[in-house]
Write a protein that holds these residues in place. Structure first.
Motif, mmCIF file in Angstrom:
data_model
loop_
_atom_site.group_PDB
_atom_site.id
_atom_site.type_symbol
_atom_site.label_atom_id
_atom_site.label_comp_id
_atom_site.label_asym_id
_atom_site.label_seq_id
_atom_site.Cartn_x
_atom_site.Cartn_y
_atom_site.Cartn_z
ATOM 1 N N THR A 1 21.396 24.265 7.173
ATOM 2 C CA THR A 1 21.300 24.304 8.633
ATOM 3 C C THR A 1 20.579 25.549 9.130
ATOM 4 O OG1 THR A 1 23.461 25.364 8.773
ATOM 5 C CG2 THR A 1 23.400 22.946 8.963
ATOM 6 N N GLU A 2 20.450 26.548 8.268
ATOM 7 C CA GLU A 2 19.798 27.792 8.680
ATOM 8 C C GLU A 2 18.874 28.284 7.583
ATOM 9 O OE1 GLU A 2 20.954 31.548 11.207
ATOM 10 O OE2 GLU A 2 22.129 31.532 9.360
ATOM 11 N N LEU A 3 17.714 28.821 8.008
ATOM 12 C CA LEU A 3 16.758 29.407 7.075
ATOM 13 C C LEU A 3 16.634 30.894 7.338
ATOM 14 C CD1 LEU A 3 13.783 26.862 7.148
ATOM 15 C CD2 LEU A 3 15.860 26.801 5.777
ATOM 16 N N VAL A 4 16.597 31.661 6.275
ATOM 17 C CA VAL A 4 16.229 33.068 6.319
ATOM 18 C C VAL A 4 14.862 33.114 5.664
ATOM 19 C CG1 VAL A 4 16.771 35.385 5.489
ATOM 20 C CG2 VAL A 4 18.614 33.852 6.246
ATOM 21 N N ARG B 1 30.105 22.035 5.221
ATOM 22 C CA ARG B 1 29.980 23.465 5.444
ATOM 23 C C ARG B 1 28.515 23.827 5.681
ATOM 24 N NH1 ARG B 1 32.200 27.740 1.128
ATOM 25 N NH2 ARG B 1 30.188 28.738 0.983
ATOM 26 N N ALA B 2 28.261 24.690 6.662
ATOM 27 C CA ALA B 2 26.900 25.131 6.944
ATOM 28 C C ALA B 2 26.358 25.889 5.739
ATOM 29 C CB ALA B 2 26.886 26.019 8.181
ATOM 30 N N ARG B 3 25.100 25.668 5.455
ATOM 31 C CA ARG B 3 24.452 26.333 4.326
ATOM 32 C C ARG B 3 23.186 27.004 4.782
ATOM 33 N NH1 ARG B 3 23.900 23.142 -0.891
ATOM 34 N NH2 ARG B 3 23.847 25.225 -1.732
ATOM 35 N N THR B 4 22.879 28.077 4.128
ATOM 36 C CA THR B 4 21.689 28.856 4.419
ATOM 37 C C THR B 4 20.735 28.774 3.247
ATOM 38 O OG1 THR B 4 22.988 30.372 5.757
ATOM 39 C CG2 THR B 4 20.845 31.160 5.015
ATOM 40 N N ALA B 5 19.449 28.660 3.544
ATOM 41 C CA ALA B 5 18.414 28.726 2.515
ATOM 42 C C ALA B 5 17.581 29.974 2.753
ATOM 43 C CB ALA B 5 17.516 27.490 2.566
ATOM 44 N N LEU B 6 17.395 30.738 1.707
ATOM 45 C CA LEU B 6 16.460 31.853 1.712
ATOM 46 C C LEU B 6 15.115 31.291 1.288
ATOM 47 C CD1 LEU B 6 15.722 34.864 1.846
ATOM 48 C CD2 LEU B 6 16.453 35.029 -0.565
ATOM 49 N N VAL B 7 14.115 31.383 2.162
ATOM 50 C CA VAL B 7 12.790 30.835 1.894
ATOM 51 C C VAL B 7 11.815 32.003 1.756
ATOM 52 C CG1 VAL B 7 10.972 29.291 2.715
ATOM 53 C CG2 VAL B 7 13.373 28.755 3.202
#
Length: 187
Positions: free
Chosen positions: A117-120, A3-9
């Motif tokens: 897979t994605e960064l905010v 599953r795609a996961r997002t990281a808040l940086v």
């Protein structure tokens, strides 16, 4: 299937950096906005966490300290994250020695292990730590969203120019309210 996961940086929310003069909003406003974003990311995942504590997004707190220790190192008061940004269980704390949170750190390895897979990206400042980290993330193949109302620059023109450069590289921009609404719609 992964599953795609997002990281808040969240970049450089340290007292000495937050207290500098920023535009179009001040550092305290950026920190407050980042805090709201962090709360939403962690609250909206609480129902989807597995026994290992992993949800669909993770939080990474990034701080800058001088490599030579001339600023007092990680324990010096000015290098501490502003109140409310102490790392929580399951969050990652990355210490960098330059602008880019990837350079000389294990951030990319941590994100890979988490399946991100994605960064905010948000924090201070748009033209420095945020831009350097977002540009490297794009080169490494991450999708990147820069939260334009949760970052600021030395002046409004610098802030806007940095966002425009990141958009030209392939980043997207968004507002906290839109990201919160979109994330709430997925849960």
């Amino acid at each position: 299937m992964t599953r795609a996961r997002t990281a808040l940086v969240l970049i450089d929310l340290q007292r000495w950096i937050v207290d500098m003069p920023w535009q179009p909003v001040g550092g305290d406003v950026v920190a407050d906005t980042c805090g709201r974003l962090r709360e939403h990311f962690t609250d909206s995942d609480s129902g989807s966490r597995s026994e290992s504590g992993s949800g669909s997004s993770i939080v990474v707190l990034v701080r800058y300290v001088r490599e030579d220790g001339a600023d007092g190192g990680v324990s010096a008061a000015p290098n501490q994250l502003v109140p409310g940004f102490e790392p929580r269980a399951g969050e990652h704390l990355v210490t960098k020695h330059g602008l880019d949170a990837f350079e000389g750190t294990d951030l990319h390895d941590r994100l890979n292990r988490e399946g991100v897979t994605e960064l905010v990206v948000a924090g201070l400042s748009t033209a420095h730590g945020v831009a350097a980290t977002a540009a490297t993330a794009l080169r490494l193949g991450y999708g990147v969203v820069v939260v334009s109302d949760a970052t600021a620059g030395a002046d409004e023109a610098q802030h806007r120019e940095a966002l425009d450069r990141l958009i030209a590289l392939g980043a997207r921009t968004g507002l906290v309210a839109d990201l919160v609404a979109a994330k709430a719609g997925r849960n």
